[in-house]
Design a protein around this motif. Structure first.
Motif, PDB file in Angstrom:
ATOM      1  N   LYS A   5       0.926  -1.217   0.099  1.00 56.78           N
ATOM      2  CA  LYS A   5       0.067   0.124   0.031  1.00 56.78           C
ATOM      3  C   LYS A   5       0.784   1.146  -0.098  1.00 56.78           C
ATOM      4  N   LEU A   6       1.837   1.095   0.898  1.00 59.49           N
ATOM      5  CA  LEU A   6       2.781   2.447   0.921  1.00 59.49           C
ATOM      6  C   LEU A   6       3.781   2.632  -0.425  1.00 59.49           C
ATOM      7  N   ASP A 106       0.603  10.422   6.858  1.00 58.61           N
ATOM      8  CA  ASP A 106      -0.227   9.664   7.657  1.00 58.61           C
ATOM      9  C   ASP A 106      -0.306   8.310   7.402  1.00 58.61           C
ATOM     10  N   LEU A 107      -0.279   8.229   6.164  1.00 63.74           N
ATOM     11  CA  LEU A 107       0.013   6.557   5.992  1.00 63.74           C
ATOM     12  C   LEU A 107       1.186   5.868   6.512  1.00 63.74           C
ATOM     13  N   ALA A 108       2.317   6.614   6.429  1.00 67.78           N
ATOM     14  CA  ALA A 108       3.659   6.134   6.882  1.00 67.78           C
ATOM     15  C   ALA A 108       3.542   5.899   8.658  1.00 67.78           C
ATOM     16  N   MET A 109       2.832   6.949   9.086  1.00 65.57           N
ATOM     17  CA  MET A 109       2.620   6.952  10.535  1.00 65.57           C
ATOM     18  C   MET A 109       1.758   5.542  10.850  1.00 65.57           C
ATOM     19  N   ASP A 110       0.545   5.426  10.344  1.00 58.62           N
ATOM     20  CA  ASP A 110      -0.047   4.419  10.618  1.00 58.62           C
ATOM     21  C   ASP A 110       0.511   3.092  10.628  1.00 58.62           C
ATOM     22  N   GLU A 111       1.557   2.895   9.555  1.00 55.96           N
ATOM     23  CA  GLU A 111       1.955   1.830   9.477  1.00 55.96           C
ATOM     24  C   GLU A 111       3.598   1.761  10.086  1.00 55.96           C
TER      25      GLU A 111
END
Ligand code: MG
Length: 169
Positions: A5-6, A106-111
């Motif tokens: 996803k990332l 945000d995505l990188a932080m979620d992961e």
């Protein structure tokens, strides 16, 4: 290892940076056509900077073992009412780019992908500068208004700027 996803999101952002380069080339072409050669030179340098951003992501994805893929370059919006309008559209565009980097972060932080968060921080700082710079160009051009002498000087100054990728900008 980056999640799929990332990796896909970063790959898309790389492609968007190349779209941005194209969008600045369209602004350069408009300025060239209107004989604003200094402003055209400024936009061509801006295009170089966008390609540099794209290549920065290209290199990062390669470092992380992701196979980069390219899609079609988006045809840029090229309807401008005036020179000032090119700057206004550029600022709007950069604001959208900033939002994209926020979403990516945000995505990188979620992961909890800390290396990618660190990588993206550079772009967040860069976007603050891009927005500030277009904001001040708009402010100056508005202040200059119909003053041809002032515009001549401003164009000359902006047209002399060169993007230097060794300064990591
Ligand atoms: Mg960029």
């Amino acid at each position: 290892m980056l999640s799929e996803k990332l990796a896909i999101a970063l790959n898309e952002q790389m492609n968007r940076e190349f779209d941005s380069a194209h969008a600045y080339m369209a602004k350069a072409a408009f300025c060239e056509y209107k004989n604003y050669n200094g402003f055209a030179a400024f936009y061509l340098e801006q295009a170089k900077e966008e390609r540099f951003h794209g290549m920065k992501i290209y290199n990062y994805l390669n470092d992380r073992g992701v196979r980069v893929s390219f899609r079609d370059i988006k045809a840029p919006e090229a309807n401008y009412d005036s020179l000032l309008d090119t700057f206004k559209q550029a600022l709007d565009h950069e604001k959208e780019v900033t939002k994209e980097y926020y979403k990516l972060t945000d995505l990188a932080m979620d992961e909890r992908e800390h290396a990618t968060i660190s990588f993206l921080n550079w772009f967040l700082d860069e976007q603050v500068e891009e927005e500030a710079s277009f904001d001040s160009h708009i402010e100056y051009l508005t202040r200059i208004g119909g003053d041809k002498n002032a515009l001549f000087i401003y164009e000359k100054e902006l047209g002399a700027r060169q993007f230097n990728d060794t300064q990591d900008a």
